[in-house]
Design a protein around this motif. Structure first.
Motif, mmCIF file in Angstrom:
data_model
loop_
_atom_site.group_PDB
_atom_site.id
_atom_site.type_symbol
_atom_site.label_atom_id
_atom_site.label_comp_id
_atom_site.label_asym_id
_atom_site.label_seq_id
_atom_site.Cartn_x
_atom_site.Cartn_y
_atom_site.Cartn_z
ATOM 1 N N ARG A 241 -6.228 -6.139 -22.307
ATOM 2 C CA ARG A 241 -6.917 -6.528 -23.548
ATOM 3 C C ARG A 241 -8.415 -6.697 -23.331
ATOM 4 O O ARG A 241 -9.224 -6.386 -24.208
ATOM 5 C CB ARG A 241 -6.352 -7.854 -24.084
ATOM 6 N N GLU A 242 -8.795 -7.195 -22.164
ATOM 7 C CA GLU A 242 -10.216 -7.473 -21.928
ATOM 8 C C GLU A 242 -10.991 -6.210 -21.563
ATOM 9 O O GLU A 242 -12.159 -6.076 -21.896
ATOM 10 C CB GLU A 242 -10.366 -8.501 -20.792
ATOM 11 N N LEU A 243 -10.333 -5.294 -20.844
ATOM 12 C CA LEU A 243 -11.063 -4.132 -20.320
ATOM 13 C C LEU A 243 -10.568 -2.798 -20.864
ATOM 14 O O LEU A 243 -11.164 -1.759 -20.587
ATOM 15 C CB LEU A 243 -11.005 -4.131 -18.783
ATOM 16 N N GLY A 244 -9.458 -2.839 -21.595
ATOM 17 C CA GLY A 244 -8.989 -1.629 -22.266
ATOM 18 C C GLY A 244 -8.234 -0.654 -21.385
ATOM 19 O O GLY A 244 -7.903 0.446 -21.825
ATOM 20 N N ARG A 245 -7.956 -1.039 -20.155
ATOM 21 C CA ARG A 245 -7.230 -0.125 -19.259
ATOM 22 C C ARG A 245 -6.664 -0.910 -18.076
ATOM 23 O O ARG A 245 -7.088 -2.035 -17.810
ATOM 24 C CB ARG A 245 -8.160 0.969 -18.745
ATOM 25 N N GLU B 158 7.970 1.057 -18.261
ATOM 26 C CA GLU B 158 8.423 -0.131 -18.993
ATOM 27 C C GLU B 158 7.308 -1.169 -19.065
ATOM 28 O O GLU B 158 7.210 -1.938 -20.018
ATOM 29 C CB GLU B 158 9.677 -0.718 -18.353
ATOM 30 N N MET B 159 6.476 -1.203 -18.038
ATOM 31 C CA MET B 159 5.313 -2.105 -18.045
ATOM 32 C C MET B 159 4.398 -1.713 -19.206
ATOM 33 O O MET B 159 3.936 -2.569 -19.970
ATOM 34 C CB MET B 159 4.571 -1.953 -16.716
ATOM 35 N N ASP B 160 4.179 -0.419 -19.335
ATOM 36 C CA ASP B 160 3.319 0.063 -20.422
ATOM 37 C C ASP B 160 3.947 -0.238 -21.787
ATOM 38 O O ASP B 160 3.255 -0.614 -22.723
ATOM 39 C CB ASP B 160 3.058 1.567 -20.259
ATOM 40 N N ALA C 195 1.380 -11.574 -17.725
ATOM 41 C CA ALA C 195 0.265 -12.165 -18.472
ATOM 42 C C ALA C 195 -1.075 -11.655 -17.918
ATOM 43 O O ALA C 195 -2.001 -11.360 -18.676
ATOM 44 C CB ALA C 195 0.328 -13.686 -18.391
ATOM 45 N N ASP C 196 -1.149 -11.531 -16.595
ATOM 46 C CA ASP C 196 -2.382 -11.040 -15.961
ATOM 47 C C ASP C 196 -2.675 -9.610 -16.413
ATOM 48 O O ASP C 196 -3.808 -9.264 -16.750
ATOM 49 C CB ASP C 196 -2.253 -11.050 -14.428
ATOM 50 N N LEU C 197 -1.639 -8.778 -16.419
ATOM 51 C CA LEU C 197 -1.840 -7.370 -16.770
ATOM 52 C C LEU C 197 -2.220 -7.198 -18.243
ATOM 53 O O LEU C 197 -3.099 -6.398 -18.574
ATOM 54 C CB LEU C 197 -0.583 -6.540 -16.447
ATOM 55 N N LEU C 198 -1.552 -7.977 -19.092
ATOM 56 C CA LEU C 198 -1.911 -7.885 -20.515
ATOM 57 C C LEU C 198 -3.361 -8.336 -20.714
ATOM 58 O O LEU C 198 -4.106 -7.727 -21.487
ATOM 59 C CB LEU C 198 -0.952 -8.735 -21.371
ATOM 60 N N SER D 95 -1.286 -2.010 -7.768
ATOM 61 C CA SER D 95 -1.414 -0.924 -6.784
ATOM 62 C C SER D 95 -0.686 0.336 -7.265
ATOM 63 O O SER D 95 -0.839 1.398 -6.686
ATOM 64 C CB SER D 95 -0.886 -1.356 -5.411
ATOM 65 N N ARG D 96 0.110 0.209 -8.333
ATOM 66 C CA ARG D 96 0.830 1.384 -8.849
ATOM 67 C C ARG D 96 -0.037 2.196 -9.823
ATOM 68 O O ARG D 96 0.351 3.273 -10.234
ATOM 69 C CB ARG D 96 2.112 0.935 -9.564
ATOM 70 N N TYR D 97 -1.172 1.640 -10.203
ATOM 71 C CA TYR D 97 -2.038 2.370 -11.147
ATOM 72 C C TYR D 97 -3.103 3.166 -10.388
ATOM 73 O O TYR D 97 -3.587 2.734 -9.329
ATOM 74 C CB TYR D 97 -2.695 1.371 -12.120
ATOM 75 N N ASP D 98 -3.459 4.307 -10.975
ATOM 76 C CA ASP D 98 -4.425 5.192 -10.319
ATOM 77 C C ASP D 98 -5.817 4.570 -10.273
ATOM 78 O O ASP D 98 -6.248 3.927 -11.229
ATOM 79 C CB ASP D 98 -4.533 6.518 -11.098
ATOM 80 N N GLY D 99 -6.478 4.826 -9.190
ATOM 81 C CA GLY D 99 -7.896 4.469 -9.094
ATOM 82 C C GLY D 99 -8.176 2.983 -9.011
ATOM 83 O O GLY D 99 -9.305 2.548 -9.235
ATOM 84 N N VAL D 100 -7.151 2.189 -8.704
ATOM 85 C CA VAL D 100 -7.387 0.751 -8.570
ATOM 86 C C VAL D 100 -7.782 0.441 -7.123
ATOM 87 O O VAL D 100 -7.116 0.870 -6.187
ATOM 88 C CB VAL D 100 -6.139 -0.069 -8.982
#
Lengths: 144, 304
Positions: B142-146, B14-16, B135-138, B172-177
């Motif tokens: 937008r700035e880094l594309g991922r 849902e975040m995506d 807002a932070d995630l968007l 922390s739910r995203y891979d490789g962060v």
């Protein structure tokens, strides 16, 4: 000290030393008409020291409260002087009206009618947190 | 998701979806300008706010909807002692969705338990502020594309900063962060975040007291304020405060692609000279807040 054995009733054993009174209060045992004994600091091979509660009647128990205090507590059901059932409570998922949130910034501090509800967030370490503000519940020993 | 009370309420898919929807809104604003015609948001702000309230109101207006509400608790019946439950039950009679800010922790959760319309937590004391994290995630997207495979530096007051806690929980739910936690020892992240978020999600993190040493490797630098009142003594505050101020000199060691975020308001932790640097993304972050709030309102109202 000798406290007689009971014929019909419940023996709550292996209560962590010092928490028997908390259990007595939360189970509202003061309202019972039957004989109730609270033994503090009894010697225990397993725990060193333990508290014991003996209730001279088979009453419905709130296993959530027992499980919250310590899931290693033993509940012995006695009938005609014999042990007929032995069990352990499990850690409840939520517990209501037993722990009071002490966080002055929590909504429960101003909305007096809200129930104080805590949920289990870390089963391994038995950590409970307020469902409103997520403040960690203090164990009764810490609450002083 | 029926309400948004904390960031963990939003499953990753849902975040995506929210991010995708925001990007579509940004690309095609006209397509959304009438989507909420006849709908009304109630902005119930029991304490003052500049960005968040205006952002919610602008978001609803840009969707063609209407706004009612109040900007401080003294303008409502709360001043007469009305409970949150009664306040929101009343508001439910007039509005389709509620955005609420309240000084007490857990207030938005209580509101959500008492109404059938969606409730968005617009800040409950020092506890949660999930739309800031959106807002932070968007902005990062937008700035880094991922949102995956990033090295994220969180700098400043990591102990009391709710925005940092939510950001760490979400990312922390995203891979490789990987997180680099930059703070004085007195203001390190709370223990629960370590045990119940970072370690549970298997996230990699390092802790350091030096912004200068950490900055060259970062993809994102999330700045927060180090407040004087958080320190046990004045001497420690004076000794440490300048280490956590971002200046053009410190920024010169960062990657060209690195982005600086800040939930705002800032006081002095980012020198105004940094504002002109293209890596300073914090005002774009404010704008992104409106777009993702538009996406969130659509989602919670079930408008396609």
């Amino acid at each position: 000290m000798i406290i007689g054995s009971i014929v019909n009733g419940i023996v709550i054993d292996h209560i962590p030393a010092g928490r028997g009174m908390e259990l007595y209060t939360n189970l509202e045992l003061k309202n019972l008409e039957c004989e109730v004994a609270l033994i503090k600091n009894a010697s225990s091979i397993k725990l060193g020291k333990k508290d014991i509660v003996k209730i001279g009647e088979r009453i419905p128990l709130d296993y959530d409260i027992l499980g919250y205090i310590d899931p290693r507590i033993t509940i012995n059901i006695i009938e005609d002087g014999k042990l007929i059932k032995k069990m352990h409570p499990s850690l409840p998922q939520t517990i209501t009206g037993v722990i009071k949130c002490r966080n002055p910034r929590c909504i429960t501090s101003t909305e007096q009618e809200l129930p104080h509800v805590f949920k289990l967030t870390d089963r391994e370490n038995g950590v409970y947190r307020c469902i409103y503000c997520e403040t960690k519940a203090k164990q009764s020993k810490e609450q002083g | 998701m029926r309400h948004l009370i904390e960031i963990a309420d939003i499953p990753i898919h849902e975040m995506d979806e929210l991010i995708e929807k925001s990007l579509d809104i940004i690309a095609n604003p006209d397509r959304y300008s009438d989507k909420c015609h006849g709908k009304r948001i109630a902005t119930l702000f029991f304490e003052p706010s500049t960005r968040t309230r205006l952002s919610f109101e602008a978001a609803m207006q840009d969707l063609g909807g209407n706004v009612i509400g109040f900007a401080e608790g003294s303008n409502s019946s709360a001043a007469k002692g009305e409970s949150i439950a009664d306040t929101v039950r009343t508001v439910e009679c007039f509005a389709d969705i509620i955005a609420m800010r309240h000084p007490k922790e857990g207030s938005a959760y209580v509101a959500s338990q008492n109404v059938d319309i969606p409730v968005i937590n617009a800040g409950d004391g020092g506890h949660n502020h999930p739309t800031q994290t959106l807002a932070d995630l968007l902005t990062i997207h937008r700035e880094l594309g991922r949102l995956d495979n990033l090295k994220i530096g969180c700098c400043g007051d990591l102990k009391f900063g709710r925005t940092v806690h939510s950001l760490i929980t979400a990312m922390s739910r995203y891979d490789g962060v990987e997180f680099v936690l930059i703070s004085p020892e007195e203001l390190q992240i709370p223990e629960y975040l370590r045990s119940e978020v970072l370690e549970r999600n298997g996230s990699t993190y390092t802790e350091t007291t030096s912004l200068k040493h950490a900055i060259p490797d970062l993809d994102v630098l999330y700045m927060t304020r180090v407040q004087r009142e958080r320190f046990f003594n004045e001497a420690d505050y004076i000794r440490l405060k300048d280490s956590y101020i971002l200046t053009p000199e410190k920024l010169s060691a960062a990657k060209e692609t690195m982005r600086v975020l800040h939930p705002l308001p800032r006081v002095n932790e980012i020198s105004t000279a940094v504002d002109r640097d293209p890596r300073a993304a914090y005002f774009r972050q404010v704008k992104n807040g409106k777009f993702i709030r538009m996406a969130l309102i659509l989602k919670l109202l079930g408008v396609k």
